[in-house]
Motif scaffolding. Structure first.
Motif, PDB file in Angstrom:
ATOM      1  N   SER A   1      26.961  35.268  36.427  1.00 11.22           N
ATOM      2  CA  SER A   1      26.405  36.180  35.426  1.00 11.22           C
ATOM      3  C   SER A   1      26.686  35.603  34.043  1.00 11.22           C
ATOM      4  N   VAL A   2      26.174  36.275  33.019  1.00 16.23           N
ATOM      5  CA  VAL A   2      26.455  35.830  31.649  1.00 16.23           C
ATOM      6  C   VAL A   2      27.922  36.070  31.296  1.00 16.23           C
ATOM      7  N   TYR A   3      28.621  36.833  32.124  1.00 13.84           N
ATOM      8  CA  TYR A   3      30.044  37.114  31.885  1.00 13.84           C
ATOM      9  C   TYR A   3      30.949  36.095  32.559  1.00 13.84           C
ATOM     10  N   GLY A   4      30.353  35.118  33.218  1.00 15.14           N
ATOM     11  CA  GLY A   4      31.133  34.055  33.832  1.00 15.14           C
ATOM     12  C   GLY A   4      30.746  33.806  35.285  1.00 15.14           C
ATOM     13  N   VAL A   5      31.379  32.793  35.850  1.00 16.03           N
ATOM     14  CA  VAL A   5      31.192  32.452  37.255  1.00 16.03           C
ATOM     15  C   VAL A   5      32.434  32.939  38.005  1.00 16.03           C
ATOM     16  N   PHE A   6      32.241  33.774  39.015  1.00 21.11           N
ATOM     17  CA  PHE A   6      33.347  34.375  39.750  1.00 21.11           C
ATOM     18  C   PHE A   6      33.400  33.767  41.153  1.00 21.11           C
ATOM     19  N   VAL A   7      34.510  33.105  41.449  1.00 21.88           N
ATOM     20  CA  VAL A   7      34.704  32.445  42.738  1.00 21.88           C
ATOM     21  C   VAL A   7      35.568  33.362  43.596  1.00 21.88           C
ATOM     22  N   VAL A   8      34.998  33.866  44.686  1.00 22.40           N
ATOM     23  CA  VAL A   8      35.651  34.905  45.490  1.00 22.40           C
ATOM     24  C   VAL A   8      36.152  34.336  46.812  1.00 22.40           C
ATOM     25  N   GLU A   9      37.448  34.507  47.070  1.00 22.02           N
ATOM     26  CA  GLU A   9      38.063  34.131  48.341  1.00 22.02           C
ATOM     27  C   GLU A   9      38.435  35.416  49.084  1.00 22.02           C
TER      28      GLU A   9
ATOM     29  N   GLY B   1      37.430  26.496  31.619  1.00 23.40           N
ATOM     30  CA  GLY B   1      38.208  27.486  32.348  1.00 23.40           C
ATOM     31  C   GLY B   1      37.937  28.917  31.947  1.00 23.40           C
ATOM     32  N   GLU B   2      37.505  29.127  30.684  1.00 24.15           N
ATOM     33  CA  GLU B   2      37.230  30.495  30.233  1.00 24.15           C
ATOM     34  C   GLU B   2      35.902  31.026  30.769  1.00 24.15           C
ATOM     35  N   GLN B   3      35.114  30.149  31.400  1.00 25.67           N
ATOM     36  CA  GLN B   3      33.809  30.552  31.925  1.00 25.67           C
ATOM     37  C   GLN B   3      33.800  30.750  33.442  1.00 25.67           C
ATOM     38  N   ILE B   4      34.928  30.484  34.077  1.00 26.75           N
ATOM     39  CA  ILE B   4      35.007  30.605  35.536  1.00 26.75           C
ATOM     40  C   ILE B   4      36.269  31.369  35.912  1.00 26.75           C
ATOM     41  N   HIS B   5      36.155  32.256  36.899  1.00 26.19           N
ATOM     42  CA  HIS B   5      37.257  33.148  37.263  1.00 26.19           C
ATOM     43  C   HIS B   5      37.513  33.082  38.771  1.00 26.19           C
ATOM     44  N   SER B   6      38.790  33.030  39.128  1.00 25.42           N
ATOM     45  CA  SER B   6      39.200  33.079  40.534  1.00 25.42           C
ATOM     46  C   SER B   6      39.475  34.530  40.918  1.00 25.42           C
ATOM     47  N   VAL B   7      38.889  34.961  42.047  1.00 27.64           N
ATOM     48  CA  VAL B   7      39.060  36.339  42.510  1.00 27.64           C
ATOM     49  C   VAL B   7      39.461  36.317  43.989  1.00 27.64           C
TER      50      VAL B   7
ATOM     51  N   ASN C   1      43.598  39.713  39.289  1.00 24.29           N
ATOM     52  CA  ASN C   1      42.492  39.088  40.024  1.00 24.29           C
ATOM     53  C   ASN C   1      42.748  39.012  41.531  1.00 24.29           C
ATOM     54  N   VAL C   2      43.876  39.574  41.995  1.00 27.32           N
ATOM     55  CA  VAL C   2      44.124  39.729  43.432  1.00 27.32           C
ATOM     56  C   VAL C   2      43.910  41.198  43.751  1.00 27.32           C
ATOM     57  N   THR C   3      42.872  41.503  44.494  1.00 29.13           N
ATOM     58  CA  THR C   3      42.435  42.888  44.650  1.00 29.13           C
ATOM     59  C   THR C   3      42.321  43.278  46.117  1.00 29.13           C
ATOM     60  N   TYR C   4      42.094  44.543  46.318  1.00 34.58           N
ATOM     61  CA  TYR C   4      41.895  45.071  47.669  1.00 34.58           C
ATOM     62  C   TYR C   4      40.553  45.797  47.726  1.00 34.58           C
ATOM     63  N   GLY C   5      39.749  45.510  48.728  1.00 30.68           N
ATOM     64  CA  GLY C   5      38.466  46.191  48.921  1.00 30.68           C
ATOM     65  C   GLY C   5      37.558  46.068  47.710  1.00 30.68           C
ATOM     66  N   GLY C   6      37.024  47.206  47.296  1.00 34.22           N
ATOM     67  CA  GLY C   6      36.082  47.232  46.180  1.00 34.22           C
ATOM     68  C   GLY C   6      36.709  46.960  44.836  1.00 34.22           C
ATOM     69  N   GLY C   7      38.019  46.774  44.791  1.00 32.02           N
ATOM     70  CA  GLY C   7      38.689  46.483  43.525  1.00 32.02           C
ATOM     71  C   GLY C   7      38.199  45.201  42.880  1.00 32.02           C
ATOM     72  N   TYR C   8      37.686  44.280  43.692  1.00 29.10           N
ATOM     73  CA  TYR C   8      37.204  43.018  43.115  1.00 29.10           C
ATOM     74  C   TYR C   8      36.005  43.270  42.194  1.00 29.10           C
ATOM     75  N   ALA C   9      35.170  44.256  42.554  1.00 28.35           N
ATOM     76  CA  ALA C   9      33.997  44.574  41.726  1.00 28.35           C
ATOM     77  C   ALA C   9      34.439  45.140  40.379  1.00 28.35           C
TER      78      ALA C   9
END
Length: 289
Positions: free
Chosen positions: A77-85, A135-141, A157-165
Motif C-alpha cells: 500500500s502507499v503506507y508501506g510494504v508489509f511482510v507477514v509471517e 527500512g522505513e518503507q517496509i514492515h515485518s509483521v 508487530n507481533v500480533t495474534y489473530g486479527g491484531g495484525y490488521a
C-alpha cells in the motif's frame, strides 16, 4: 482352519476407520496447520483491510544468494510494504526480540522454535534488495493463529489473530506514491519464481539443509542461543573440546561433547575394537567436531 472369512468380516466392520485415520493424520500435520493459518490470514485480510488500499500477494517464492525463501503474505500500500509471517501454534508463547529461540509450552511439554522476527528478517531483506526500498518503507509483521497465549510482552508487530490488521492500519503516514506501490507489485510479480513443482521441491530441499545444519549445532541450555565449538586452553581439561554459548561472557552456558575423534581413537585402541570406533566417529562427525 480357514480364517479368511473372519478377516473379511473384520475388514467390512472396520474399513471406515481407515479414511478417518488418514484424515486425522492430515489434520494434525504441520502442512495442514500452515494451510489453515494462511487461510485465516487471507480471510481476515479480505474483511478487515480495504482491498482498494492494500494489495495482497500470497505464497511468494523468491530467489536468494543461497537458495530460495518463501513469504506467506505481502501487503502493498502507499503506507508501506508489509511482510507477514504466520505461526499456527497453541499453548503459552514466551520470547523477546533479542532471543534466537522462543519457547512454546503446552502443559509440561516445552518446545523451542526459531524467533519468528529473525525468520522474517531474511524475507524483509530479500524484498528490500529486490525492490530497492528503505527500512522505513517496509514492515515485518508476525501473526500467531490458533489457541496460543503470549506470556511475555511482545513488540507491537507481533500480533495474534486479527491484531495484525490493526497494526497495519496504524501506519497512516504515506511512504510511497500510488505509482511506486503499483511498481512494487509489478516487481514482486516479475521477481518471484514460478510456483512449479520443481521450484517448490528446491525450496523444501533448501529448508531441510538449513534444519539439518541447525540440528547438529545445539542451543545453549541457559539462554537458547546458538553454541560454538570451543577448546579448553589450560587446566586439567586443556585441549578438550566443548560447546560454549555464543553470547559469552554475558552467558556462560556450556555443553560437554562425549569425546573428540582423537580421544575416542585413543580410548578405542583397547579392548573395544575398531568397529565401535567407527560408530562413535560417525556420531561425533554428526555433531561437527
Amino acid at each position: 482352519m480357514d480364517i479368511s472369512p473372519i478377516i473379511n468380516q473384520m475388514f467390512h466392520v472396520f474399513w471406515y476407520l481407515i479414511p478417518l485415520i488418514v484424515i486425522c493424520g492430515i489434520i494434525k500435520s504441520p502442512w495442514f496447520k500452515g494451510m489453515i493459518g494462511e487461510f485465516m490470514i487471507n480471510l481476515s485480510a479480505k474483511f478487515l483491510l480495504d482491498k482498494n488500499k492494500y494489495h495482497l500477494i500470497k505464497n511468494v517464492l523468491l530467489p536468494t544468494e543461497d537458495g530460495t525463501t518463501q513469504i506467506d503474505h505481502i501487503l502493498v500500500s502507499v503506507y508501506g510494504v508489509f511482510v507477514v509471517e504466520t505461526k499456527n501454534m497453541k499453548g503459552w508463547i514466551f520470547g523477546n526480540p533479542n532471543q534466537p529461540y522462543w519457547t512454546q509450552k503446552i502443559y509440561k511439554h516445552t518446545n523451542k522454535f526459531q524467533n519468528p522476527l529473525r525468520q522474517n528478517y531474511k524475507h524483509v531483506k530479500t524484498l528490500e534488495s529486490l525492490l530497492n526500498i528503505g527500512g522505513e518503507q517496509i514492515h515485518s509483521v508476525i501473526v500467531f493463529v490458533g489457541d496460543s497465549t503470549f506470556k511475555t510482552e511482545m513488540p507491537e508487530n507481533v500480533t495474534y489473530g486479527g491484531g495484525y490488521a490493526r497494526y497495519i492500519k496504524s501506519k497512516k503516514e504515506r511512504v510511497l506514491t500510488e505509482f511506486q506501490a503499483t511498481e512494487i507489485i509489478e516487481k514482486i510479480d516479475s521477481g518471484k519464481l514460478q510456483s512449479s513443482f520443481k521450484a517448490s521441491r528446491e525450496h523444501v530441499n533448501h529448508v531441510k539443509t538449513i534444519i539439518k545444519k541447525k540440528e547438529t549445532t545445539p542451543s545453549c541450555p541457559k539462554c537458547g542461543s546458538t553454541m560454538i565449538l570451543r577448546e579448553s586452553k589450560k587446566g586439567k581439561n586443556a585441549g578438550r573440546k566443548f560447546w560454549g554459548c555464543s553470547k559469552f561472557p554475558r552467558c556462560k552456558g556450556i555443553q560437554n561433547i562425549i569425546k573428540t575423534i582423537e580421544n575416542a581413537q585413543a580410548y578405542l585402541s583397547g579392548p573395544f575394537g575398531s568397529p565401535w570406533f567407527r560408530k562413535i566417529e560417525l556420531f561425533i562427525e554428526a555433531f561437527g567436531v
